[in-house]
Design an enzyme around this catalytic site. Structure first.
Site, mmCIF file in Angstrom:
data_model
loop_
_atom_site.group_PDB
_atom_site.id
_atom_site.type_symbol
_atom_site.label_atom_id
_atom_site.label_comp_id
_atom_site.label_asym_id
_atom_site.label_seq_id
_atom_site.Cartn_x
_atom_site.Cartn_y
_atom_site.Cartn_z
ATOM 1 N N GLU A 78 0.759 -1.317 -0.161
ATOM 2 C CA GLU A 78 0.132 -0.134 0.035
ATOM 3 C C GLU A 78 0.897 1.258 0.063
ATOM 4 O O GLU A 78 1.795 1.497 0.966
ATOM 5 C CB GLU A 78 -0.887 0.034 1.311
ATOM 6 C CG GLU A 78 -1.998 1.097 1.301
ATOM 7 C CD GLU A 78 -2.954 1.026 2.475
ATOM 8 O OE1 GLU A 78 -3.413 -0.070 2.634
ATOM 9 O OE2 GLU A 78 -3.246 2.084 2.978
ATOM 10 N N LYS A 270 -7.295 -1.282 11.488
ATOM 11 C CA LYS A 270 -6.680 -1.544 10.208
ATOM 12 C C LYS A 270 -5.515 -0.650 10.011
ATOM 13 O O LYS A 270 -4.363 -1.155 9.528
ATOM 14 C CB LYS A 270 -7.820 -1.552 9.058
ATOM 15 C CG LYS A 270 -7.459 -1.995 7.801
ATOM 16 C CD LYS A 270 -6.438 -1.100 6.758
ATOM 17 C CE LYS A 270 -6.217 -1.680 5.568
ATOM 18 N NZ LYS A 270 -5.215 -0.914 4.658
ATOM 19 N N ASP A 286 4.469 -14.483 11.179
ATOM 20 C CA ASP A 286 3.090 -15.010 10.767
ATOM 21 C C ASP A 286 2.427 -14.010 10.859
ATOM 22 O O ASP A 286 1.675 -13.607 11.909
ATOM 23 C CB ASP A 286 2.842 -16.432 11.596
ATOM 24 C CG ASP A 286 1.472 -16.894 11.319
ATOM 25 O OD1 ASP A 286 0.800 -16.101 10.436
ATOM 26 O OD2 ASP A 286 1.272 -17.858 11.799
ATOM 27 N N HIS A 389 -3.354 10.654 -0.669
ATOM 28 C CA HIS A 389 -3.632 9.440 -1.847
ATOM 29 C C HIS A 389 -3.533 10.044 -3.072
ATOM 30 O O HIS A 389 -2.997 9.571 -3.974
ATOM 31 C CB HIS A 389 -5.116 8.865 -1.528
ATOM 32 C CG HIS A 389 -4.846 8.084 -0.453
ATOM 33 N ND1 HIS A 389 -6.117 7.113 0.158
ATOM 34 C CD2 HIS A 389 -3.946 7.662 0.756
ATOM 35 C CE1 HIS A 389 -5.632 6.285 1.267
ATOM 36 N NE2 HIS A 389 -4.165 6.605 1.444
HETATM 37 C C1 MEV Z 1 -5.960 2.871 5.120
HETATM 38 O O1 MEV Z 1 -5.133 1.858 4.784
HETATM 39 C C2 MEV Z 1 -6.131 3.126 6.639
HETATM 40 C C3 MEV Z 1 -7.044 3.996 7.245
HETATM 41 O O2 MEV Z 1 -8.576 3.717 6.861
HETATM 42 C C4 MEV Z 1 -7.072 3.964 8.625
HETATM 43 C C5 MEV Z 1 -8.069 4.912 9.420
HETATM 44 O O3 MEV Z 1 -8.961 5.177 8.895
HETATM 45 O O4 MEV Z 1 -7.580 5.291 10.676
HETATM 46 C C6 MEV Z 1 -6.921 5.574 6.882
#
Ligand code: MEV
Length: 449
Positions: A78, A270, A286, A389
């Protein structure tokens, strides 16, 4: 001592970055001569190998944990994860760096016992024999005991009570100190060696014998303090006039959102795992195990006892106005055994990190997770995530339009400044650059221009 500050590293060519890294991390000069994984090795790692699937390996900078600098290798597909982690680590550095601590490396090995006629007396019988059982368990893996590890405790959990017409189920947890290994093989071996005796004691039958990925006895905790001023942009405000205090309050509010809402907590976590997994992958660990552990642990961290964030943020109440972060996460990772024994890229990543102990590696991973979370929340609480982005998108549009490595940055930034990130715009900027290049005076061999 490693210096993890490297402004300008991103501007170097890949070859020059390697030269810099070799010097900085004290690597062998030939460190990058071979592939990070060759086919022969790959063929021994899994079955039916037909090729090697590559992912970029980058380095995140500015990490200082408990006063020590680390160069953090990250393997991830990413865009912006590496840059974001480096930027956030720089902000945290401004407040004294990450403060981290790790539990002893205790993994849980589960033995499922089924058809238990009297679950509560079975539990009592096993608990009464715990000391002897631990001696037997240690005997199943003497080399672990030699390395300072071994069984540290036994817990018995009644999962389903026995009743007159129904037999019950127990889970026996063997708590095993696995030292610098991730420990899956070790603890599975010990569970298998112990299971018959446990079943006899319980007067039940042996079920599964396997580690638990909810490694909640092997936690890492990280704290950070960031001066509000470090959260603002270069001119004292991130774009759009978001000053440091406003960004801090936005981050605290984002943390509360995740504490109150599992839908947001999943995305918040995430963002944490963006950093954690990238280091887990780079070091040959892992990542499915770490992911499973993180989310199972998060399942009880929410405000109302449900799924919640692994990292939370608050404004300091000591008058400093600082932002305070605190993260807790299970970290079942190793610096020996498994993939690490064979994968040259994973070995190199550990050398770059300069880490030999699993608990220290866990701290770096957790710090990378906190940095990734901070970077995401800072962007979300101010200009929004899309702007960053978009600049990456602009680079990929520029490349697709035929920009060379030297031209990419210029084409991308001109498109971003114009607010027009399209293939056609990239082509017209490239045409303009070419016209300018052709008009430049040239040096000819022999002297005059
Ligand atoms: C994207 O890879 C991760 C985000 O969505 C995390 C978040 O929203 O805190 C930007």
């Amino acid at each position: 001592m490693t210096n993890s500050r490297a402004p300008g590293f991103y501007k170097l060519s890949i070859a020059d970055r390697r030269i810099d890294l070799i010097a900085r991390a004290g690597l062998d000069k030939t460190a990058f001569d071979g592939p990070l994984l060759d086919e022969q090795t790959a063929n021994h790692m899994i079955e039916n190998v037909v090729g090697i699937y590559g992912l970029p390996l980058g380095i995140a900078f500015n990490f200082q944990i408990n006063g020590k600098d680390f160069l953090v290798p990250m393997c991830v597909e990413e865009p912006s994860v590496v840059a974001a982690a480096s930027n956030a680590a720089k902000m945290i550095r401004a407040g004294g760096g990450f403060i981290a601590e790790a539990d002893e490396p205790i993994m849980i090995s589960q033995v499922q016992l089924t058809d238990v006629a009297d679950t509560f007396s079975a539990k009592r019988r096993i608990e009464a024999e715990a000391t002897e059982l631990m001696v037997q368990a240690d005997a199943a893996y003497p080399s672990l005991v030699k390395r300072g590890g071994g069984v540290r405790g036994i817990e018995v959990r009644v999962l389903e009570e026995s009743r007159p017409a129904q037999k019950g189920m127990l889970a026996v947890h063997l708590l095993i100190d696995v030292r610098d290994a991730m420990g899956a093989n070790l603890v599975n071996t010990i569970a298998e060696a112990m299971s018959d005796r446990l079943a006899r004691l319980a007067d039940g039958r042996v079920g599964l014998r396997i580690l638990s990925n909810l490694a909640d006895k092997r936690l890492v905790r990280v704290k950070a303090r960031i001066p509000a001023s470090a959260l603002a942009g270069k001119d004292g405000a991130v774009d759009g006039g978001f000053g440091g205090e406003r960004v801090r309050d936005g981050i605290v509010s984002a943390s509360r959102f995740a504490e109150l809402d599992p839908y947001r907590a999943a995305t918040h976590n995430k963002g944490i795992m963006n950093g954690v997994d990238a280091v887990v992958m780079a070091t040959g660990n892992d990542w499915r195990g770490v992911e499973a552990g993180a989310h199972a642990f998060a399942a009880t961290r929410g405000e109302h006892g449900g799924y919640g964030p692994l990292c939370i943020w608050r404004a300091a109440t000591d008058g400093s106005g600082d932002l305070l972060g605190s993260l807790e996460i299970p970290m079942a990772v190793g610096t020996v055994g498994g993939t690490l024994r064979v994968h040259p890229g994973a070995k190199l990543a550990l050398k770059i990190l300069g880490v030999e102990r699993a608990w220290e590696l866990g701290m770096v991973m957790a710090a990378a997770g906190m940095a990734s979370n901070l970077a995401a929340l800072r962007a979300l609480a101010s200009e929004g995530i899309q702007r960053g982005h978009m600049s990456l998108h602009a680079r990929s549009v520029a490349l697709h339009a035929g920009a060379t490595a030297e031209q990419v940055e210029r084409v991308a930034s001109e498109m971003s400044a114009l607010g027009d990130v399209r293939h056609e715009r990239a082509l017209s900027i490239l045409a303009e650059i070419q016209t300018q290049e052709l008009a430049k005076p040239r040096l000819h061999v022999g002297g005059a221009s």
